[in-house]
Design an enzyme around this catalytic site. Structure first.
Site, PDB file in Angstrom:
ATOM      1  N   ARG A  33     -17.759   0.090 -19.608  1.00 37.31           N
ATOM      2  CA  ARG A  33     -17.156  -1.232 -19.809  1.00 37.31           C
ATOM      3  C   ARG A  33     -17.014  -1.457 -21.310  1.00 37.31           C
ATOM      4  O   ARG A  33     -17.511  -0.679 -22.113  1.00 37.31           O
ATOM      5  CB  ARG A  33     -18.017  -2.332 -19.159  1.00 37.31           C
ATOM      6  CG  ARG A  33     -19.491  -2.190 -19.527  1.00 37.31           C
ATOM      7  CD  ARG A  33     -20.194  -3.463 -19.748  1.00 37.31           C
ATOM      8  NE  ARG A  33     -19.631  -4.228 -20.818  1.00 37.31           N
ATOM      9  CZ  ARG A  33     -19.858  -3.972 -22.112  1.00 37.31           C
ATOM     10  NH1 ARG A  33     -20.619  -2.971 -22.508  1.00 37.31           N
ATOM     11  NH2 ARG A  33     -19.303  -4.738 -23.044  1.00 37.31           N
ATOM     12  N   GLY A  34     -16.358  -2.589 -21.662  1.00 38.81           N
ATOM     13  CA  GLY A  34     -16.024  -2.836 -23.056  1.00 38.81           C
ATOM     14  C   GLY A  34     -14.600  -2.316 -23.271  1.00 38.81           C
ATOM     15  O   GLY A  34     -14.291  -1.180 -22.876  1.00 38.81           O
TER      16      GLY A  34
ATOM     17  N   ARG B 225      -9.033  -2.612 -14.104  1.00 37.78           N
ATOM     18  CA  ARG B 225      -9.459  -3.801 -14.854  1.00 37.78           C
ATOM     19  C   ARG B 225      -8.241  -4.319 -15.620  1.00 37.78           C
ATOM     20  O   ARG B 225      -7.765  -3.673 -16.554  1.00 37.78           O
ATOM     21  CB  ARG B 225     -10.619  -3.462 -15.804  1.00 37.78           C
ATOM     22  CG  ARG B 225     -11.875  -3.089 -15.037  1.00 37.78           C
ATOM     23  CD  ARG B 225     -13.136  -3.374 -15.801  1.00 37.78           C
ATOM     24  NE  ARG B 225     -13.429  -4.783 -15.917  1.00 37.78           N
ATOM     25  CZ  ARG B 225     -14.327  -5.280 -16.761  1.00 37.78           C
ATOM     26  NH1 ARG B 225     -14.982  -4.484 -17.594  1.00 37.78           N
ATOM     27  NH2 ARG B 225     -14.570  -6.572 -16.804  1.00 37.78           N
TER      28      ARG B 225
ATOM     29  N   GLN C  13     -24.529  -8.645 -20.060  1.00 37.36           N
ATOM     30  CA  GLN C  13     -24.303  -7.565 -21.031  1.00 37.36           C
ATOM     31  C   GLN C  13     -25.078  -7.806 -22.325  1.00 37.36           C
ATOM     32  O   GLN C  13     -25.471  -6.858 -23.012  1.00 37.36           O
ATOM     33  CB  GLN C  13     -22.806  -7.443 -21.369  1.00 37.36           C
ATOM     34  CG  GLN C  13     -21.943  -6.933 -20.234  1.00 37.36           C
ATOM     35  CD  GLN C  13     -21.323  -8.058 -19.431  1.00 37.36           C
ATOM     36  OE1 GLN C  13     -21.897  -9.146 -19.330  1.00 37.36           O
ATOM     37  NE2 GLN C  13     -20.173  -7.815 -18.844  1.00 37.36           N
TER      38      GLN C  13
ATOM     39  N   ASP D 139     -10.833  -8.585 -25.693  1.00 38.45           N
ATOM     40  CA  ASP D 139     -10.193  -7.717 -24.699  1.00 38.45           C
ATOM     41  C   ASP D 139      -8.682  -7.718 -24.838  1.00 38.45           C
ATOM     42  O   ASP D 139      -8.011  -6.793 -24.409  1.00 38.45           O
ATOM     43  CB  ASP D 139     -10.606  -8.141 -23.286  1.00 38.45           C
ATOM     44  CG  ASP D 139     -12.048  -7.743 -23.050  1.00 38.45           C
ATOM     45  OD1 ASP D 139     -12.943  -8.490 -23.512  1.00 38.45           O
ATOM     46  OD2 ASP D 139     -12.284  -6.673 -22.468  1.00 38.45           O
TER      47      ASP D 139
ATOM     48  N   ASN E 221     -11.672 -12.859 -24.301  1.00 38.35           N
ATOM     49  CA  ASN E 221     -12.947 -12.118 -24.423  1.00 38.35           C
ATOM     50  C   ASN E 221     -13.851 -12.591 -23.292  1.00 38.35           C
ATOM     51  O   ASN E 221     -13.499 -13.484 -22.500  1.00 38.35           O
ATOM     52  CB  ASN E 221     -13.568 -12.347 -25.799  1.00 38.35           C
ATOM     53  CG  ASN E 221     -14.734 -11.395 -26.060  1.00 38.35           C
ATOM     54  OD1 ASN E 221     -14.618 -10.191 -25.824  1.00 38.35           O
ATOM     55  ND2 ASN E 221     -15.879 -11.922 -26.489  1.00 38.35           N
ATOM     56  N   LYS E 222     -15.037 -12.025 -23.228  1.00 35.38           N
ATOM     57  CA  LYS E 222     -15.994 -12.316 -22.155  1.00 35.38           C
ATOM     58  C   LYS E 222     -16.126 -13.816 -21.919  1.00 35.38           C
ATOM     59  O   LYS E 222     -16.201 -14.599 -22.864  1.00 35.38           O
ATOM     60  CB  LYS E 222     -17.343 -11.697 -22.529  1.00 35.38           C
ATOM     61  CG  LYS E 222     -18.468 -11.901 -21.545  1.00 35.38           C
ATOM     62  CD  LYS E 222     -18.127 -11.543 -20.123  1.00 35.38           C
ATOM     63  CE  LYS E 222     -17.635 -10.127 -19.949  1.00 35.38           C
ATOM     64  NZ  LYS E 222     -17.029  -9.881 -18.603  1.00 35.38           N
TER      65      LYS E 222
HETATM   66  O1  MRU Z   1     -16.586  -7.168 -18.691  1.00 29.95           O
HETATM   67  P1  MRU Z   1     -16.892  -6.376 -19.914  1.00 29.95           P
HETATM   68  O2  MRU Z   1     -18.340  -6.114 -20.096  1.00 29.95           O
HETATM   69  O3  MRU Z   1     -16.056  -5.115 -20.005  1.00 29.95           O
HETATM   70  O4  MRU Z   1     -16.420  -7.312 -21.105  1.00 29.95           O
HETATM   71  C1  MRU Z   1     -16.541  -6.839 -22.415  1.00 29.95           C
HETATM   72  C2  MRU Z   1     -16.191  -7.836 -23.432  1.00 29.95           C
HETATM   73  O5  MRU Z   1     -15.761  -8.930 -23.149  1.00 29.95           O
HETATM   74  C3  MRU Z   1     -16.300  -7.390 -24.855  1.00 29.95           C
HETATM   75  O6  MRU Z   1     -16.625  -8.448 -25.692  1.00 29.95           O
HETATM   76  C4  MRU Z   1     -14.952  -6.823 -25.295  1.00 29.95           C
HETATM   77  O7  MRU Z   1     -14.491  -5.864 -24.382  1.00 29.95           O
HETATM   78  C5  MRU Z   1     -15.028  -6.226 -26.620  1.00 29.95           C
HETATM   79  S1  MRU Z   1     -15.985  -4.747 -26.553  1.00 29.95           S
HETATM   80  C6  MRU Z   1     -15.909  -3.928 -27.966  1.00 29.95           C
END
Ligand code: MRU
Length: 374
Positions: free
Chosen positions: A65-66, A111, A220, A261, A271-272
């Protein structure tokens, strides 16, 4: 790639803990290996993905993820899909491209919010077209795609280093910072995005303390960011998400660092989930909010954040913590994985090519030449 096992953790030649890498030795054909992030911090487990389907499953279930990491994983996934589908007897060029487009569609759907995934797949599909247009054979296409995936991974690692150096200039000795989700080495092919300036400033000898949001629903921050900061020796304090306002008012926080993202042409940032709330709080407390993200996260094709697809995940991620039910099993749940922060709440966007500030329409466009040439 050269991989070393140190204190039970796989490390790149640059010393950065790895989240994924290509292992050329697996069954002699090679496979993608990745740290299963759903099992951290209790268990450090390495998965071997030798098929397209295994990579799709790993992305969908957050084992990897990320945003940058899923882009790199998807690139390797498409190369693996090509290896299986384009084996002897090879299809013709047109059928080969159609097969790759179908596989890319499956990966893209795994995703939808992080544009890095679609961006990496587009790069591989373009490489495939150019390969065949230039007269190379379908039989050599899987190797060409694997080599493009390696290039994407290496570029991401370099981008992380550059963002770390640029972003560290925004951090002063003694600063107290806050971060959300995980935007470190586990989320990229390098040292991270939002955590890269923090690691770099720490390596430069600046004294820091970092508040880490636990980041519900899947934690996370608690599970991954706290693990990374502890390994790097960066002083940090884990807080629940609803403590952020309290510590912004009386915890001396001097900056909020988050990843992204997808960033649209006007500087809106997906973002998250929870990032938008933090941005509002940061503005109310006159604390700068810095977004750190590579060019693969900038989507200049979208005018603003209203067009960003927001992934809705399983209700059980909210109803349960660590597998244990914390709400009635049938409770209706909303679970958007991301939110969109309007650009006027973003103090600066740190990319590998420079730092953009408002008005973002102009500053991101100015970086555009650098971004596409880099
Ligand atoms: O759902 P996730 O854990 O993939 O979400 C990740 C995030 O929102 C991160 O902040 C984003 O991808 C940047 S990671 C370098």
């Amino acid at each position: 790639m050269a991989v070393d096992l140190r204190d039970g953790v796989y490390i790149a030649a640059t010393g950065v803990p790895l989240t994924l890498w290509w292992d050329g030795a697996v069954a002699a054909g090679g496979a993608l290996r990745l740290v299963d992030q759903t099992r951290l911090p209790e268990t450090y487990t390495i998965l071997t993905c030798a098929t397209l389907d295994a990579v799709v499953e790993a992305i969908r279930t957050l084992r990897v993820r990320g945003a940058p990491a899923i882009g790199v994983a998807a690139a390797y996934g498409l190369a693996l899909g090509a290896r299986a589908a384009l084996a002897e007897p090879c299809p013709g060029a047109e059928d080969a491209l159609a097969t790759l487009a179908t596989a890319a569609g499956v990966l893209r759907a795994a995703r939808p919010t992080a544009v890095n995934l679609a961006w990496a797949l587009e790069r591989l599909l373009s490489r495939a077209e150019a390969h065949l247009r230039n007269g190379a054979t379908v039989a050599t296409l899987p190797q060409a795609l694997l080599s493009e995936a390696h290039t994407i991974a290496a570029e991401d690692a370099a981008a992380c280093r550059a963002m770390g150096a640029l972003g560290a200039e925004l951090i002063a000795d003694g600063d107290v910072l806050l971060t959300h989700c995980n935007a470190g080495s586990l989320a990229t092919a390098g040292m991270g995005t939002a955590l890269a300036p923090i690691f770099t400033a720490h390596q430069q000898g600046k004294r820091l303390r970092v508040y880490v949001d636990e980041t519900r629903p899947v934690l996370q921050g608690a599970r991954l960011t706290a693990w990374e900061l502890a390994r790097a020796g960066v002083p940090h304090t884990l807080i629940t998400d609803n403590m952020a306002a309290h510590f912004m008012r009386c915890g001396g926080i001097r900056g909020v660092f988050v990843g992204a993202d997808r960033i649209t042409a006007n500087g809106d940032v997906a973002n998250k989930i929870g990032t938008y709330g933090l941005a509002v709080l940061a503005r109310a407390h006159e604390i700068p909010l810095y977004v750190v993200a590579p060019r693969s996260t900038v989507d200049l094709a979208l005018a603003d954040g209203s067009a960003i697809p927001i992934e809705e995940r399983s209700p059980d991620e909210v109803r349960r913590v660590g597998g244990a039910l914390i709400a009635p099993a049938e409770t209706p749940v909303a679970n958007p994985a991301f939110d969109v922060t309007p650009s006027d709440l973003v103090t600066a966007i740190v990319t590998e090519s420079g730092i953009a500030r408002a008005p973002y329409g102009a500053s991101l466009a100015a970086l555009r030449g650098k971004l596409s040439m880099a």
